[in-house]
Design a protein around this motif. Structure first.
Motif, mmCIF file in Angstrom:
data_model
loop_
_atom_site.group_PDB
_atom_site.id
_atom_site.type_symbol
_atom_site.label_atom_id
_atom_site.label_comp_id
_atom_site.label_asym_id
_atom_site.label_seq_id
_atom_site.Cartn_x
_atom_site.Cartn_y
_atom_site.Cartn_z
ATOM 1 N N ALA A 20 36.952 40.919 48.909
ATOM 2 C CA ALA A 20 37.483 41.980 49.767
ATOM 3 C C ALA A 20 39.006 42.044 49.631
ATOM 4 O O ALA A 20 39.593 43.133 49.578
ATOM 5 C CB ALA A 20 37.088 41.735 51.224
ATOM 6 N N GLY A 21 39.655 40.897 49.547
ATOM 7 C CA GLY A 21 41.104 40.846 49.363
ATOM 8 C C GLY A 21 41.521 41.424 48.023
ATOM 9 O O GLY A 21 42.567 42.067 47.904
ATOM 10 N N THR A 22 40.703 41.220 47.001
ATOM 11 C CA THR A 22 40.984 41.758 45.673
ATOM 12 C C THR A 22 41.027 43.272 45.721
ATOM 13 O O THR A 22 41.936 43.899 45.195
ATOM 14 C CB THR A 22 39.909 41.297 44.668
ATOM 15 N N ARG A 23 40.052 43.861 46.375
ATOM 16 C CA ARG A 23 39.994 45.322 46.501
ATOM 17 C C ARG A 23 41.256 45.842 47.194
ATOM 18 O O ARG A 23 41.877 46.798 46.740
ATOM 19 C CB ARG A 23 38.743 45.714 47.285
ATOM 20 N N SER A 24 41.634 45.182 48.278
ATOM 21 C CA SER A 24 42.826 45.591 49.036
ATOM 22 C C SER A 24 44.091 45.418 48.198
ATOM 23 O O SER A 24 44.963 46.287 48.169
ATOM 24 C CB SER A 24 42.917 44.766 50.321
ATOM 25 N N TYR A 25 44.204 44.321 47.492
ATOM 26 C CA TYR A 25 45.380 44.040 46.662
ATOM 27 C C TYR A 25 45.515 45.074 45.551
ATOM 28 O O TYR A 25 46.602 45.571 45.278
ATOM 29 C CB TYR A 25 45.264 42.629 46.082
ATOM 30 N N ARG A 26 44.405 45.412 44.916
ATOM 31 C CA ARG A 26 44.432 46.354 43.799
ATOM 32 C C ARG A 26 44.885 47.742 44.243
ATOM 33 O O ARG A 26 45.463 48.489 43.460
ATOM 34 C CB ARG A 26 43.052 46.441 43.135
ATOM 35 N N ARG A 27 44.657 48.097 45.495
ATOM 36 C CA ARG A 27 45.096 49.401 46.003
ATOM 37 C C ARG A 27 46.620 49.467 46.106
ATOM 38 O O ARG A 27 47.200 50.530 46.079
ATOM 39 C CB ARG A 27 44.499 49.667 47.385
ATOM 40 N N ARG A 28 47.267 48.293 46.252
ATOM 41 C CA ARG A 28 48.714 48.255 46.498
ATOM 42 C C ARG A 28 49.545 47.912 45.272
ATOM 43 O O ARG A 28 50.766 47.921 45.344
ATOM 44 C CB ARG A 28 49.010 47.230 47.595
ATOM 45 N N THR A 29 48.918 47.580 44.145
ATOM 46 C CA THR A 29 49.694 47.155 42.984
ATOM 47 C C THR A 29 48.999 47.548 41.687
ATOM 48 O O THR A 29 47.802 47.831 41.670
ATOM 49 C CB THR A 29 49.914 45.626 43.005
ATOM 50 N N SER A 30 49.751 47.540 40.614
ATOM 51 C CA SER A 30 49.167 47.813 39.298
ATOM 52 C C SER A 30 48.979 46.525 38.505
ATOM 53 O O SER A 30 48.564 46.568 37.355
ATOM 54 C CB SER A 30 50.062 48.788 38.529
ATOM 55 N N VAL A 31 49.284 45.384 39.116
ATOM 56 C CA VAL A 31 49.134 44.096 38.444
ATOM 57 C C VAL A 31 47.635 43.795 38.271
ATOM 58 O O VAL A 31 46.872 43.871 39.234
ATOM 59 C CB VAL A 31 49.813 42.969 39.257
ATOM 60 N N PRO A 32 47.204 43.485 37.055
ATOM 61 C CA PRO A 32 45.788 43.190 36.838
ATOM 62 C C PRO A 32 45.348 41.931 37.599
ATOM 63 O O PRO A 32 46.111 40.988 37.733
ATOM 64 C CB PRO A 32 45.678 42.946 35.339
ATOM 65 N N VAL A 33 44.118 41.949 38.062
ATOM 66 C CA VAL A 33 43.525 40.805 38.745
ATOM 67 C C VAL A 33 42.376 40.312 37.888
ATOM 68 O O VAL A 33 41.488 41.092 37.521
ATOM 69 C CB VAL A 33 43.003 41.196 40.144
ATOM 70 N N ILE A 34 42.389 39.024 37.556
ATOM 71 C CA ILE A 34 41.310 38.432 36.772
ATOM 72 C C ILE A 34 40.513 37.521 37.689
ATOM 73 O O ILE A 34 41.043 36.546 38.225
ATOM 74 C CB ILE A 34 41.860 37.645 35.564
ATOM 75 N N ALA A 35 39.247 37.841 37.872
ATOM 76 C CA ALA A 35 38.371 37.034 38.721
ATOM 77 C C ALA A 35 37.892 35.828 37.932
ATOM 78 O O ALA A 35 37.511 35.949 36.767
ATOM 79 C CB ALA A 35 37.174 37.866 39.179
ATOM 80 N N ALA A 36 37.916 34.662 38.553
ATOM 81 C CA ALA A 36 37.449 33.436 37.904
ATOM 82 C C ALA A 36 36.881 32.504 38.962
ATOM 83 O O ALA A 36 37.350 32.472 40.092
ATOM 84 C CB ALA A 36 38.605 32.756 37.169
ATOM 85 N N GLY A 37 35.873 31.760 38.602
ATOM 86 C CA GLY A 37 35.269 30.807 39.521
ATOM 87 C C GLY A 37 33.976 31.345 40.097
ATOM 88 O O GLY A 37 33.914 32.458 40.602
ATOM 89 N N ASP A 38 32.917 30.574 39.968
ATOM 90 C CA ASP A 38 31.593 30.905 40.487
ATOM 91 C C ASP A 38 31.014 32.160 39.851
ATOM 92 O O ASP A 38 30.249 32.888 40.462
ATOM 93 C CB ASP A 38 31.618 31.031 42.016
#
Length: 156
Positions: A20-38
């Motif tokens: 949920a935090g990833t979704r919110s963060y992506r709305r505010r920035t253009s920095v790529p998010v890489i999901a890792a773990g589990d």
């Protein structure tokens, strides 16, 4: 050093919070998010991407591929169950997840007094080659991710 209590927060609850935090963060920035773990299967990848991740890193799950050149000790993770992986400072002096073994269990009561990284990492590294030569998986740092338990060999 402050103690961290993790038993009251299940990993699936934490995962929902992070996604949920990833979704919110992506709305505010253009920095790529890489999901890792589990992340060990297509469903985990789809959930991470749907939650706003730009990419997904999969690690432990690749031990199941027939192309993997993982040693027998690492392949032990293919039969892991929930609870077989634990957090410990025994091998590096830093908190890391690995397959539970005798060394981790023996060092648990002493973790507060272990040398810090990189000193503890150096000490533990001295055990690796002799342990491998004698087939002693009980004293080797068996790193494993949160997704170790759902990993299964392809074709099963």
């Amino acid at each position: 050093m402050k103690s961290v209590r993790t038993s009251s927060l299940t990993f699936s609850n934490l995962r929902r919070f992070v996604l949920a935090g990833t979704r919110s963060y992506r709305r505010r920035t253009s920095v790529p998010v890489i999901a890792a773990g589990d992340v060990a299967d297509g469903h985990g990848i789809a959930v991470a991407l749907a939650s706003g991740a730009s990419a997904v890193q999969v690690g432990t799950a690749f031990l199941a591929c027939h192309e993997s050149r993982a040693d027998p000790l690492r392949r032990k993770m293919l039969s892991a169950r929930v609870g077989d992986t634990v957090l410990s400072k025994a091998f590096s002096g830093r908190l890391a997840r690995g397959m539970r073994n005798e060394f981790i269990d023996a060092m648990r009561p002493h973790e507060a007094s272990l040398p810090r990284y990189p000193i503890q990492s150096w000490f533990a590294a001295q055990l690796r080659q002799p342990a491998i030569a004698s087939g002693r998986s009980d004293v080797i740092a068996p790193s494993a991710g949160q997704a170790a338990s759902p990993v299964r060999r392809a074709g099963r």
